[in-house]
Design an enzyme around this catalytic site. Structure first.
Site, PDB file in Angstrom:
ATOM      1  N   LEU A  48       1.074  -1.498   0.004  1.00  0.00           N
ATOM      2  CA  LEU A  48       0.043   0.300   0.277  1.00  0.00           C
ATOM      3  C   LEU A  48       1.011   1.009  -0.172  1.00  0.00           C
ATOM      4  CD1 LEU A  48      -2.981   0.624   0.271  1.00  0.00           C
ATOM      5  CD2 LEU A  48      -2.947   0.899   2.590  1.00  0.00           C
ATOM      6  N   GLN A 115       0.039  -5.375   1.305  1.00  0.00           N
ATOM      7  CA  GLN A 115      -0.823  -5.727   0.764  1.00  0.00           C
ATOM      8  C   GLN A 115      -0.171  -6.717  -0.249  1.00  0.00           C
ATOM      9  OE1 GLN A 115      -4.368  -2.223   0.230  1.00  0.00           O
ATOM     10  NE2 GLN A 115      -3.276  -2.296  -1.845  1.00  0.00           N
ATOM     11  N   HIS A 286       7.814  -2.446  10.382  1.00  0.00           N
ATOM     12  CA  HIS A 286       6.794  -2.544   9.011  1.00  0.00           C
ATOM     13  C   HIS A 286       7.413  -2.490   7.546  1.00  0.00           C
ATOM     14  CE1 HIS A 286       3.674  -4.389   6.650  1.00  0.00           C
ATOM     15  NE2 HIS A 286       3.764  -3.138   5.871  1.00  0.00           N
TER      16      HIS A 286
END
Ligand SMILES: *[C@@H]1O[C@H](CO)[C@@H](O)[C@H](O)[C@H]1NC(C)=O
Ligand SMILES: *[C@@H]1O[C@H](CO)[C@@H](O)[C@H](O)[C@H]1NC(C)=O
Ligand SMILES: *[C@@H]1O[C@H](CO)[C@@H](O)[C@H](O)[C@H]1NC(C)=O
Ligand SMILES: *[C@@H]1O[C@H](CO)[C@@H](O)[C@H](O)[C@H]1NC(C)=O
Ligand SMILES: *[C@@H]1O[C@H](CO)[C@@H](O)[C@H](O)[C@H]1NC(C)=O
Ligand SMILES: *[C@@H]1O[C@H](CO)[C@@H](O)[C@H](O)[C@H]1NC(C)=O
Length: 305
Positions: A48, A115, A286
């Site tokens: 994303l 994603q 992340h």
């Protein structure tokens, strides 16, 4: 007398002695060629708000450990386009990936970040002709997402996580990728009713194609699930390994999820086959998963043969 390391097919090393160098040099070249020719192409799908540029470190790690690997970082749905609905993205990525797969008789590997891991699941389930050998899911919200993160605030600035279901589980909500895998543990009935992506892939809602999708998905040889407790975005972080919250917001691990127990899309089969590999690392945020060489060495390198 120094040792010479000679790479063999598959990139493993064996020791030999310097005295044989003269004999070995031509052989060495041939071996390098063989090693390079033996590595399967790698296809990388970004996450994303990312683009292919975010994955250049990963490309470099692969190029260094497996020289000559043909690496394709698919440059589609960059930045805000990554909010497009996931089925649209699946079709878009599929159109670019299919010719690569067709050109690779020996198969390919997928590395799919965040994603992108959900996009790759969609591709693997709906592309009967795929020859993906190893699917590496790099900190992807595979069992859904339920958490306040900066990412969410860009998209729905005025909402807190407990209210997002109101947007996501409406017709308009499903036009945003995030809503396709937003899983509010306090509104499971609405999730199942509304999610037209994750609930279908997981077989959580009736899906006439589920048997076929499972067969397609199970054509992979290995599934590698990478994630860790310091991720900070994927919530719960265990979603990267198919764990998720119960309605009490307690994490229930993969083995006790309904989709695992019922083997709705093949996860239990992969585990029983011995083809499910879990790699958990702490200390990784992340946005660092793809650029951390320790992660690459510990969790990805050995699969890319
Ligand atoms: C891969 O490595 C080779 C040899 O070190 C180098 O010439 C090439 O530029 C690298 N390619 C990429 C994409 O990093
Ligand atoms: C790498 O793969 C792409 C996609 O299949 C192909 O177009 C390209 O020719 C390949 N490059 C090499 C050097 O084999
Ligand atoms: C299920 O979804 C449909 C279409 O989005 C909606 O009309 C209906 O009210 C929903 N039902 C429930 C129980 O949420
Ligand atoms: C099932 O597959 C058919 C044919 O490929 C397709 O038209 C249909 O939309 C699929 N159903 C779902 C729920 O994806
Ligand atoms: C939910 O959590 C509370 C507090 O930890 C606990 O007392 C209760 O038994 C839990 N309920 C379920 C269904 O797990
Ligand atoms: C890289 O990964 C290692 C292993 O998990 C971790 O200890 C370290 O903090 C990470 N470094 C960064 C910059 O993310």
């Amino acid at each position: 007398m120094s040792d010479t390391k000679v790479p063999r097919r598959g990139g493993r090393w064996k020791r030999s002695t310097g005295a044989l160098t003269g004999l070995f040099l031509p052989l060495l070249g041939a071996c390098f060629w063989a090693a390079a020719a033996a590595y399967k192409p790698v296809i990388i799908v970004h996450g994303l708000f990312d683009s292919s540029l975010d994955l250049l470190n990963l490309q470099r790690f692969i190029n260094e450990s497996h020289p000559g690997t043909n690496i394709s970082i698919i440059d589609l749905f960059d930045g805000y386009k990554s909010l497009d609905p996931l089925w649209m993205q699946v079709e878009g990525f599929k159109a670019v990936i299919y010719p690569i797969i067709q050109n690779s008789a020996e198969g390919v590997h997928f590395i799919c970040y965040s994603q992108g891991g959900l996009v790759c699941r969609g591709i693997l389930s709906t592309l009967p002709q795929h020859n993906v050998h190893t699917f590496i899911s790099l900190s992807s919200p595979l069992a859904g997402q339920y958490g306040d993160t900066d990412y969410l605030k860009y998209v729905f600035p005025e909402f807190v996580k407990s209210e997002i279901y109101r947007v996501c589980y409406s017709g308009i909500g499903q036009r945003f990728s995030i809503c396709n895998y937003w899983k509010d543990p306090h509104h499971q009935v609405m999730y199942v009713n509304s999610s037209d992506y994750l609930a279908l892939l997981n077989g959580e809602k009736p899906n006439p194609n589920l048997t076929e999708w499972k067969e397609n998905f199970l054509k992979i040889q290995k599934l590698v699930l990478i994630g860790g407790p310091d991720d900070g975005v994927i919530t719960p972080w265990e979603s990267s390994q198919f764990g998720f919250f119960d309605d009490n917001e307690t994490v229930v691990e993969m083995q006790h999820q309904d989709f695992f127990v019922s083997d709705s899309f093949g996860l239990k089969t992969l585990a029983a086959r011995g083809d499910l590999n879990i790699c958990t690392l702490s200390g990784v945020q992340h946005t660092s998963w793809h650029s951390n060489q320790t992660v690459f060495r510990a969790c990805m390198e050995k699969w890319l043969v």
